[in-house]
Design a protein around this motif. Sequence first.
Motif, PDB file in Angstrom:
ATOM      1  N   LEU A 110       0.831  -1.209   0.000  1.00 23.96           N
ATOM      2  CA  LEU A 110       0.000   0.000   0.000  1.00 23.96           C
ATOM      3  C   LEU A 110       0.862   1.254   0.000  1.00 23.96           C
ATOM      4  CD1 LEU A 110      -2.835  -0.784   2.563  1.00 23.96           C
ATOM      5  CD2 LEU A 110      -3.023  -0.656   0.086  1.00 23.96           C
ATOM      6  N   GLU A 111       1.908   1.229   0.827  1.00 22.88           N
ATOM      7  CA  GLU A 111       2.736   2.419   0.963  1.00 22.88           C
ATOM      8  C   GLU A 111       3.527   2.710  -0.310  1.00 22.88           C
ATOM      9  OE1 GLU A 111       3.279   1.560   5.725  1.00 22.88           O
ATOM     10  OE2 GLU A 111       4.931   1.206   4.356  1.00 22.88           O
ATOM     11  N   ARG A 131       1.157   3.617  -3.696  1.00 25.04           N
ATOM     12  CA  ARG A 131       0.096   4.547  -3.356  1.00 25.04           C
ATOM     13  C   ARG A 131      -0.558   5.173  -4.580  1.00 25.04           C
ATOM     14  NH1 ARG A 131       2.355   6.839   1.729  1.00 25.04           N
ATOM     15  NH2 ARG A 131       1.183   5.269   2.827  1.00 25.04           N
ATOM     16  N   SER A 132       0.261   5.440  -5.592  1.00 23.58           N
ATOM     17  CA  SER A 132      -0.290   6.136  -6.764  1.00 23.58           C
ATOM     18  C   SER A 132      -0.833   5.176  -7.815  1.00 23.58           C
ATOM     19  CB  SER A 132       0.790   7.028  -7.375  1.00 23.58           C
ATOM     20  OG  SER A 132       1.965   6.270  -7.544  1.00 23.58           O
ATOM     21  N   LYS A 149      -5.801   2.821  -5.365  1.00 21.40           N
ATOM     22  CA  LYS A 149      -6.855   3.842  -5.334  1.00 21.40           C
ATOM     23  C   LYS A 149      -8.238   3.178  -5.296  1.00 21.40           C
ATOM     24  CE  LYS A 149      -4.370   7.556  -7.610  1.00 21.40           C
ATOM     25  NZ  LYS A 149      -4.072   8.140  -8.922  1.00 21.40           N
ATOM     26  N   SER A 204      -8.813   1.489  -1.887  1.00 21.90           N
ATOM     27  CA  SER A 204      -9.043   2.333  -0.719  1.00 21.90           C
ATOM     28  C   SER A 204     -10.365   3.087  -0.833  1.00 21.90           C
ATOM     29  CB  SER A 204      -7.887   3.308  -0.537  1.00 21.90           C
ATOM     30  OG  SER A 204      -7.634   3.983  -1.732  1.00 21.90           O
ATOM     31  N   ALA A 250      -1.963   3.346   6.313  1.00 17.50           N
ATOM     32  CA  ALA A 250      -1.673   3.270   4.879  1.00 17.50           C
ATOM     33  C   ALA A 250      -2.959   3.351   4.068  1.00 17.50           C
ATOM     34  CB  ALA A 250      -0.921   1.978   4.574  1.00 17.50           C
ATOM     35  N   SER A 296      -3.937   6.383   1.463  1.00 17.06           N
ATOM     36  CA  SER A 296      -4.194   6.151   0.036  1.00 17.06           C
ATOM     37  C   SER A 296      -5.626   6.541  -0.325  1.00 17.06           C
ATOM     38  CB  SER A 296      -3.901   4.702  -0.362  1.00 17.06           C
ATOM     39  OG  SER A 296      -4.399   3.818   0.578  1.00 17.06           O
TER      40      SER A 296
END
Lengths: 247, 54
Positions: A229-230, A233-234, A239, A242, B44, B48
């Motif tokens: 996830l870290e 992220r992009s 996306k 989340s 996290a 996000s």
Amino acid sequence: MIIKWFKYSSPQTFYPLAGKMIPWFAWLAAILAIAGLYVSFAIAPTDFQQGEAYRIIFVHVPAAWMSMFIYIVMAGWAAIGLGLNARLSAMMAQALAPTGAIFTFLALVTGSLWGKPMWGAWWVWDARLTSELILLFLYLGFMALQSSIDDPRRADRAGALLALVGVVNVPIIYFSVKWWNTLHQGSTINMGVAPKMAMTMLLGMLLMALAFWMYTIAAALMRVRCIMLERERSADWVKELSVGGKS
Amino acid sequence: MQWASWSAFFNMGGYAFYVWFSFGLTALCVIWEVLALRKRSQQALRLSKLLAQD
């Protein structure tokens, strides 16, 4: 078969799979730990030389085994990550390091707590203890190096090199009680030789080791999900995940 | 069963401090690691989510 493995080697597909695997390994770890603790404290007899203090063995030896085993697995993932330029493998190596460091720390501290009543010293600079301490520094060095480089792919490569160079320490720890005359007692279990301890003691140790093993898998999978996830992220899949609110 | 009573069990033949410290510290490390990982994954996901809404 091969196609399937490649399919799961991308973070996007491995993330939900890891999420499904975590509860299984966590429950296995809990059940094995309960069984292991029961055998360790209720069934295993008192040691005729060391009295009840020997029961530290049920946490000390499994922790020490895991500290070495995790390092080898971590270096293996790091090598695959380096050789095939596979980002998920590098993430697995990164996910294993803190758990390995915790088990190394526990092996050292419980060893110290066992050494004090038996040897009369918390610490001695003998080969087994010193090489295990170096293992802790290797884990910490790997983690520090990885986090000190901003570009994750470069961090992976630098970390992998450190992990691979450090792997030489593992056989030194393992054979230290044979190669040098140390205060640390010889290995309790030797391959090919009948164990020198009561079967129930052996069983307790094996159950605890299996519990630690299952726990390690669960913890590493939890951590690798965080790392995915870290790092990504992009990426679109993070996306969607989340915003969809599903974990 | 190895123990005559609960107090004998807790006393660990006089080695209570060494034995219980070892097992207690191991339990603490495991609990701490699991809680830290939960927190990390929640953070996290939250971050996000914020990025995805931009």
